[in-house]
Design an enzyme around this catalytic site. Structure first.
Site, PDB file in Angstrom:
ATOM      1  N   TYR A  30      -6.590  16.383  -6.170  1.00  0.00           N
ATOM      2  CA  TYR A  30      -6.054  15.557  -7.254  1.00  0.00           C
ATOM      3  C   TYR A  30      -5.193  16.374  -8.227  1.00  0.00           C
ATOM      4  CZ  TYR A  30      -6.001  12.325 -11.192  1.00  0.00           C
ATOM      5  OH  TYR A  30      -5.605  11.503 -12.211  1.00  0.00           O
ATOM      6  N   ASN A  73       2.935   4.993 -11.270  1.00  0.00           N
ATOM      7  CA  ASN A  73       1.623   5.087 -11.914  1.00  0.00           C
ATOM      8  C   ASN A  73       0.461   5.018 -10.919  1.00  0.00           C
ATOM      9  OD1 ASN A  73      -0.512   4.445 -14.106  1.00  0.00           O
ATOM     10  ND2 ASN A  73      -0.483   2.590 -12.847  1.00  0.00           N
ATOM     11  N   ASP A 115       0.861  -1.190   0.000  1.00  0.00           N
ATOM     12  CA  ASP A 115       0.000   0.000   0.000  1.00  0.00           C
ATOM     13  C   ASP A 115       0.894   1.237   0.000  1.00  0.00           C
ATOM     14  OD1 ASP A 115      -1.688   2.093   0.536  1.00  0.00           O
ATOM     15  OD2 ASP A 115      -2.805   1.053   2.117  1.00  0.00           O
ATOM     16  N   LYS A 153      -1.043  16.294  -9.034  1.00  0.00           N
ATOM     17  CA  LYS A 153      -0.486  15.964 -10.357  1.00  0.00           C
ATOM     18  C   LYS A 153       0.399  17.109 -10.855  1.00  0.00           C
ATOM     19  CE  LYS A 153      -2.387  11.890 -10.996  1.00  0.00           C
ATOM     20  NZ  LYS A 153      -1.551  10.686 -10.842  1.00  0.00           N
ATOM     21  N   VAL A 164     -13.787   3.353  -9.471  1.00  0.00           N
ATOM     22  CA  VAL A 164     -13.221   3.291  -8.116  1.00  0.00           C
ATOM     23  C   VAL A 164     -13.554   4.577  -7.349  1.00  0.00           C
ATOM     24  CG1 VAL A 164     -11.044   3.259  -6.799  1.00  0.00           C
ATOM     25  CG2 VAL A 164     -11.352   1.712  -8.740  1.00  0.00           C
TER      26      VAL A 164
HETATM   27  N1  LIG Z   1      -8.179   7.000 -16.047  1.00  0.00           N
HETATM   28  C1  LIG Z   1      -8.062   8.293 -16.247  1.00  0.00           C
HETATM   29  O1  LIG Z   1      -8.964   8.944 -16.842  1.00  0.00           O
HETATM   30  C2  LIG Z   1      -6.800   8.997 -15.818  1.00  0.00           C
HETATM   31  C3  LIG Z   1      -6.557  10.281 -16.340  1.00  0.00           C
HETATM   32  C4  LIG Z   1      -5.395  10.948 -15.973  1.00  0.00           C
HETATM   33  C5  LIG Z   1      -4.505  10.354 -15.100  1.00  0.00           C
HETATM   34  N2  LIG Z   1      -4.758   9.119 -14.596  1.00  0.00           N
HETATM   35  C6  LIG Z   1      -3.773   8.535 -13.662  1.00  0.00           C
HETATM   36  O2  LIG Z   1      -3.355   7.275 -14.142  1.00  0.00           O
HETATM   37  C7  LIG Z   1      -2.855   6.495 -13.055  1.00  0.00           C
HETATM   38  C8  LIG Z   1      -3.406   5.083 -13.173  1.00  0.00           C
HETATM   39  O3  LIG Z   1      -4.810   5.130 -12.985  1.00  0.00           O
HETATM   40  P1  LIG Z   1      -5.818   4.259 -13.865  1.00  0.00           P
HETATM   41  O4  LIG Z   1      -6.576   5.182 -14.734  1.00  0.00           O
HETATM   42  O5  LIG Z   1      -5.117   3.104 -14.461  1.00  0.00           O
HETATM   43  O6  LIG Z   1      -6.825   3.789 -12.706  1.00  0.00           O
HETATM   44  P2  LIG Z   1      -7.117   2.353 -12.053  1.00  0.00           P
HETATM   45  O7  LIG Z   1      -7.514   1.393 -13.106  1.00  0.00           O
HETATM   46  O8  LIG Z   1      -8.070   2.630 -10.939  1.00  0.00           O
HETATM   47  O9  LIG Z   1      -5.691   1.914 -11.468  1.00  0.00           O
HETATM   48  C9  LIG Z   1      -5.131   2.506 -10.317  1.00  0.00           C
HETATM   49  C10 LIG Z   1      -3.979   1.657  -9.842  1.00  0.00           C
HETATM   50  O10 LIG Z   1      -3.375   2.294  -8.700  1.00  0.00           O
HETATM   51  C11 LIG Z   1      -3.271   1.332  -7.659  1.00  0.00           C
HETATM   52  N3  LIG Z   1      -3.381   1.965  -6.353  1.00  0.00           N
HETATM   53  C12 LIG Z   1      -4.370   2.785  -5.917  1.00  0.00           C
HETATM   54  N4  LIG Z   1      -4.163   3.110  -4.631  1.00  0.00           N
HETATM   55  C13 LIG Z   1      -3.025   2.456  -4.249  1.00  0.00           C
HETATM   56  C14 LIG Z   1      -2.314   2.367  -3.017  1.00  0.00           C
HETATM   57  N5  LIG Z   1      -2.739   2.998  -1.917  1.00  0.00           N
HETATM   58  N6  LIG Z   1      -1.191   1.622  -2.975  1.00  0.00           N
HETATM   59  C15 LIG Z   1      -0.766   0.963  -4.083  1.00  0.00           C
HETATM   60  N7  LIG Z   1      -1.396   0.999  -5.270  1.00  0.00           N
HETATM   61  C16 LIG Z   1      -2.521   1.742  -5.346  1.00  0.00           C
HETATM   62  C17 LIG Z   1      -4.428   0.367  -7.901  1.00  0.00           C
HETATM   63  O11 LIG Z   1      -4.117  -0.915  -7.361  1.00  0.00           O
HETATM   64  P3  LIG Z   1      -4.743  -1.564  -6.022  1.00  0.00           P
HETATM   65  O12 LIG Z   1      -6.132  -1.044  -5.879  1.00  0.00           O
HETATM   66  O13 LIG Z   1      -4.652  -3.028  -6.291  1.00  0.00           O
HETATM   67  O14 LIG Z   1      -3.821  -1.120  -4.936  1.00  0.00           O
HETATM   68  C18 LIG Z   1      -4.433   0.274  -9.420  1.00  0.00           C
HETATM   69  O15 LIG Z   1      -3.504  -0.686  -9.853  1.00  0.00           O
HETATM   70  C19 LIG Z   1      -3.274   7.230 -11.778  1.00  0.00           C
HETATM   71  O16 LIG Z   1      -2.144   7.888 -11.232  1.00  0.00           O
HETATM   72  C20 LIG Z   1      -4.293   8.249 -12.265  1.00  0.00           C
HETATM   73  O17 LIG Z   1      -4.315   9.402 -11.452  1.00  0.00           O
HETATM   74  C21 LIG Z   1      -5.888   8.424 -14.939  1.00  0.00           C
END
Ligand SMILES: NC(=O)c1ccc[n+]([C@@H]2O[C@H](COP(=O)([O-])OP(=O)(O)OC[C@H]3O[C@@H](n4cnc5c(N)ncnc54)[C@H](OP(=O)(O)O)[C@@H]3O)[C@@H](O)[C@H]2O)c1
Length: 262
Positions: free
Chosen positions: A155, A90, A63, A159, A195
């Protein structure tokens, strides 16, 4: 003579962009260390990637909102004998409203995940990349970090820190053969909004504004290889971003918000 293998560490590798980073780096021949909280997901991904790409894949459930996690990851990497050449910070989540959520410990944990853990991962892994004369770092930021947004006190600002950190890091370590890049995606099809309980946002946002993780990750890896320290991903966001950075754009947004509040 043995050919030296390269290794990559991907945080948040249990879903979305993290899974895609793991896949694309495995296809490029990197051995992997995959990190997130959900160990079953990491293990099943590791199995698939090992079979498909004949690379070594280790998993470490952790975590990243807990302060000792980055040091535990480093210790595990050493235990496995993996030298990390490619670091992808990430993991992330949307977090709670800074003013409405009254429990400070919730915010402290979120800031730890979004900023402090990333700074600590760089602190722990980048110096040895510099010593070896090769390294790549991608910090996954967001378009939300490129401009202040109404009611986003948490958020987007976190970033914005990752973007500033990545640019300064890249400037600092480039002469040692290490490159760092902030990857700034817009809306991406992952589990992120589900989420965060923001499924309504998915419905309200036009389809053309959404990108697939495969595109975002490919552009991110290509950008760090080309030495771009900030990569806005997705054609639409790349067109729009230069306007966001114009000196008159922020005052205009503030006026618009003030007008809407009248
Ligand atoms: N999707 C979008 O529209 C978007 C846009 C811009 C930026 N982003 C960024 O992209 C990155 C990846 O997000 P995603 O879109 O792929 O979302 P996602 O599918 O919800 O994946 C998030 C990942 O982060 C991990 N995570 C969350 N909290 C954690 C913790 N406390 N410790 C360790 N791992 C943790 C989760 O794993 P576990 O729950 O298994 O720990 C999961 O693998 C993030 O930084 C997000 O801010 C996303």
């Amino acid at each position: 003579m043995s050919i030296e293998r390269r290794s990559a560490l991907v945080t948040g590798a249990s879903s979305g962009l993290g899974v895609e980073f793991a896949k694309q780096l495995a296809q490029r021949g990197f051995d992997l260390l995959l990190v997130a909280r959900r160990s079953e997901r990491l293990e099943s991904l590791a199995k698939v990637l090992t079979e498909e790409n004949h690379v070594r894949v280790e998993t470490f459930p952790v975590d990243l909102s807990l302060p000792d996690s980055p040091a535990r990851i480093l210790a595990y990497a050493r235990e496995c004998g993996l030298q990390i050449d490619f670091l992808v910070n990430n993991a992330g989540s949307a977090g709670k409203d800074l003013l409405q959520e009254r429990s400070w410990s919730e915010h402290a944990k979120h800031l730890e995940l979004m900023m402090i853990s990333v700074a600590q991962m760089c602190h722990l892994f980048v110096p040895s990349m510099c010593d070896r004369g090769y390294g790549r770092v991608i910090n996954v930021a967001s378009v939300a970090g490129r401009i202040p947004r109404l009611n986003d006190l948490n958020y987007g600002p976190s970033k914005a820190y990752l973007i500033a950190l990545s640019e300064a890091l890249d400037m600092t370590v480039r002469s040692s053969g290490v490159r760092a890049s902030a990857l700034c995606p817009g809306f991406t099809n992952t589990e992120f909004h589900a989420v965060a309980g923001m499924l309504d946002k998915i419905e309200r946002t036009p389809r053309f504004a959404w990108y697939e993780a495969e595109v975002v990750v490919r552009e991110g890896i290509e950008a760090v290889e080309k030495g771009k320290s900030v990569m806005v991903s997705g054609r639409i966001y790349r067109w729009f971003d230069p306007f966001l950075q114009l000196p008159w754009f922020r005052p205009l947004i503030k006026r618009f918000v003030a007008y809407k509040r009248l």
